[in-house]
Design a protein around this motif. Structure first.
Motif, short mmCIF file in Angstrom:
data_model
loop_
_atom_site.label_atom_id
_atom_site.label_comp_id
_atom_site.label_asym_id
_atom_site.label_seq_id
_atom_site.Cartn_x
_atom_site.Cartn_y
_atom_site.Cartn_z
N MET A 1 0.84 -1.21 0.00
CA MET A 1 0.00 0.00 0.00
C MET A 1 0.87 1.25 0.00
O MET A 1 1.84 1.33 0.76
CB MET A 1 -0.89 0.02 1.24
N TYR B 1 -6.91 -4.50 5.86
CA TYR B 1 -6.86 -3.99 4.48
C TYR B 1 -6.98 -5.12 3.46
O TYR B 1 -6.65 -6.27 3.75
CB TYR B 1 -5.61 -3.14 4.24
N ALA C 1 -3.38 -6.94 8.12
CA ALA C 1 -2.31 -7.77 8.63
C ALA C 1 -2.32 -7.67 10.13
O ALA C 1 -2.75 -6.64 10.69
CB ALA C 1 -0.96 -7.30 8.10
N ARG D 1 8.27 -6.81 10.53
CA ARG D 1 8.56 -5.41 10.23
C ARG D 1 9.68 -4.95 11.17
O ARG D 1 9.64 -5.26 12.36
CB ARG D 1 7.34 -4.54 10.47
N ARG E 1 6.42 0.04 9.33
CA ARG E 1 5.26 -0.29 8.48
C ARG E 1 5.35 0.33 7.08
O ARG E 1 4.44 0.17 6.27
CB ARG E 1 3.98 0.26 9.14
N GLU F 1 -3.34 6.41 6.09
CA GLU F 1 -2.58 5.80 7.19
C GLU F 1 -2.15 6.85 8.20
O GLU F 1 -1.55 6.52 9.22
CB GLU F 1 -1.34 5.08 6.63
N1 GLY Z 1 2.06 -1.10 5.88
C1 GLY Z 1 1.16 -2.14 6.16
C2 GLY Z 1 1.57 -3.02 7.26
O1 GLY Z 1 2.63 -2.82 7.84
O2 GLY Z 1 0.81 -3.90 7.60
#
Ligand code: GLY
Length: 404
Positions: free
Chosen positions: A56, A268, A281, A324, A350, A62
């Protein structure tokens, strides 16, 4: 980039450790700037947080309170994407999977709509235009949305990209610009006379470089040989996702990215040109745990189903999990460190996919001039140590704050 396995190489200008989006974009932009570049990674362009990400490019939808400066960088990167993709596709001859349909952010119930309203006010204060819609207007755009969806916002400027296509395009572009890929593990960073000189590989080879960039995501701080206090800890934030397949010949369930809040829980759905829809997620902080769990996948499916009930009819093409890399303040760490010749491009948390273009631009600038561009200075890797430290070989830095 074809992967070589040399026992040793002649010195290069830049050695990048890490073969995900951030490592490869740094390599490609540095090579475009005329530097000789080698990338070393265990899984060069292979599975990593980059290949799990949904892709995304949605800074407007966001935006959250307390992250205004980071959002400005995200908006800059989003706005850079079309030109960046054009350059990349020209250099690589491959599609980067960029889609510009916009993003619809929806609310499941009245409380969710109230929360989206506050975020809408924040967006307005940041100059990010989005259009408030009723539930009916949302369903006119995306007819498969549940009748219960209360309303939402349309962000025409929030787009998406296929991170796997982007990764392969970056790899091809870097290779065409002369970057050498080495598929190996870094045994240790070499620091001599207080300066980063290269790396020793697990296979025993050594690569010498004028400058070294550490861009290995959540594994970055554990690279052996980094002087103490130079790289902060990065916390792994686990995300579990599903990829669903649209039956052949059938229209996709959603035509643009749909983000939503379901009783306060974010979810999402991101459509791909291939007909796949990525659902995500979870956001879990439990160390280096990469197990797929029934509870994590259920949470994602439950919320996606609440917004678009038709998801339950689709075939599961893949389940995936990634970590992440979260920095101490959730902002990326870019550019020179306190060790001369050593740079960081890490901690994108993210926003790794979204920040790929600005990271490449900023890192190329840092590698060619020694300094980050103005817009990236806030994200300097030295922001914790202040960059004043004297560095002993492999020893602690003096005079800088230590990450604990
Ligand atoms: N940027 C989307 C996520 O980290 O889930």
């Amino acid at each position: 980039m074809s992967a070589t396995t040399p026992s040793s190489q002649s010195p290069v200008d830049v050695l990048v450790v890490g073969g995900g989006l951030i490592g490869l974009v740094t390599a490609w932009r540095a090579a475009r700037a005329g530097l000789s570049v080698t990338v070393v990674a265990e899984r060069l362009g292979g599975p990593s947080a980059s290949t799990v990400a949904a892709g995304m490019l949605t800074p407007a939808t966001e935006a959250s309170f307390g992250e205004e400066e980071l959002m400005r960088l995200c908006v800059r990167s989003r706005d850079r994407f079309p030109g960046f993709v054009a350059e990349l596709e020209q250099d690589s001859g491959a599609s980067a999977g960029y889609r510009a349909e916009g993003t619809l952010q929806v609310a499941f119930d009245a409380d969710d709509m109230a929360r989206l309203g506050h975020l809408g006010d924040l967006r307005e204060s940041l100059g990010l235009a989005t259009q408030r819609l009723t539930g009916r207007e949302c369903r006119r755009l995306e007819p498969m949305l549940a009748p219960s969806v209360r309303g939402g916002y349309l962000a025409d400027g929030d787009h998406s990209v296929d991170p796997r296509a982007l990764l392969q395009a970056l790899r091809a572009a870097a290779e065409r610009r002369g970057t050498v890929g080495v598929r190996d593990r870094v045994h240790r960073l070499v620091v001599e006379d207080g300066r980063a000189r290269g790396v020793v590989l697990d296979s025993g080879g050594e690569i010498t470089a004028g400058q070294v960039v550490l861009a290995a995501g959540v594994d970055t701080p554990s690279i052996a040989g980094i002087p103490e206090g130079v790289v902060p800890p990065l916390r792994p934030v686990k995300g579990q996702l599903l990829r669903l397949r649209t039956p052949e010949g059938e229209p996709p369930l959603v035509t643009r990215t749909v983000r939503g809040l379901v009783k306060g829980s974010p979810v999402y759905l991101v459509p791909r040109d291939s007909g796949e829809i990525v659902l995500g997620a979870t956001q879990e902080e439990q160390g280096f745990d990469t197990r797929l769990t029934a509870g994590g996948l259920w949470e994602v499916l439950r919320d996606a189903h609440a917004l678009v009930p038709g998801v339950s009819e689709l075939e599961v093409a893949e389940t995936c999990v990634g970590l992440r890399p979260g920095s101490p303040d959730n902002e990326p760490l870019l550019g020179p460190t306190a060790v001369p010749g050593l740079h960081l491009a890490a901690g994108h948390f993210r926003h790794g996919v979204l920040l790929t273009p600005v990271t490449g631009d900023a890192m190329a600038r840092a590698l060619t001039t020694g300094a980050l561009p103005d817009y990236a200075r806030r994200f300097a890797a030295t922001r914790v140590t202040g960059g004043r430290a004297a560095v002993a070989d492999g020893g602690p830095i003096e005079g800088g704050d230590q990450w604990t």
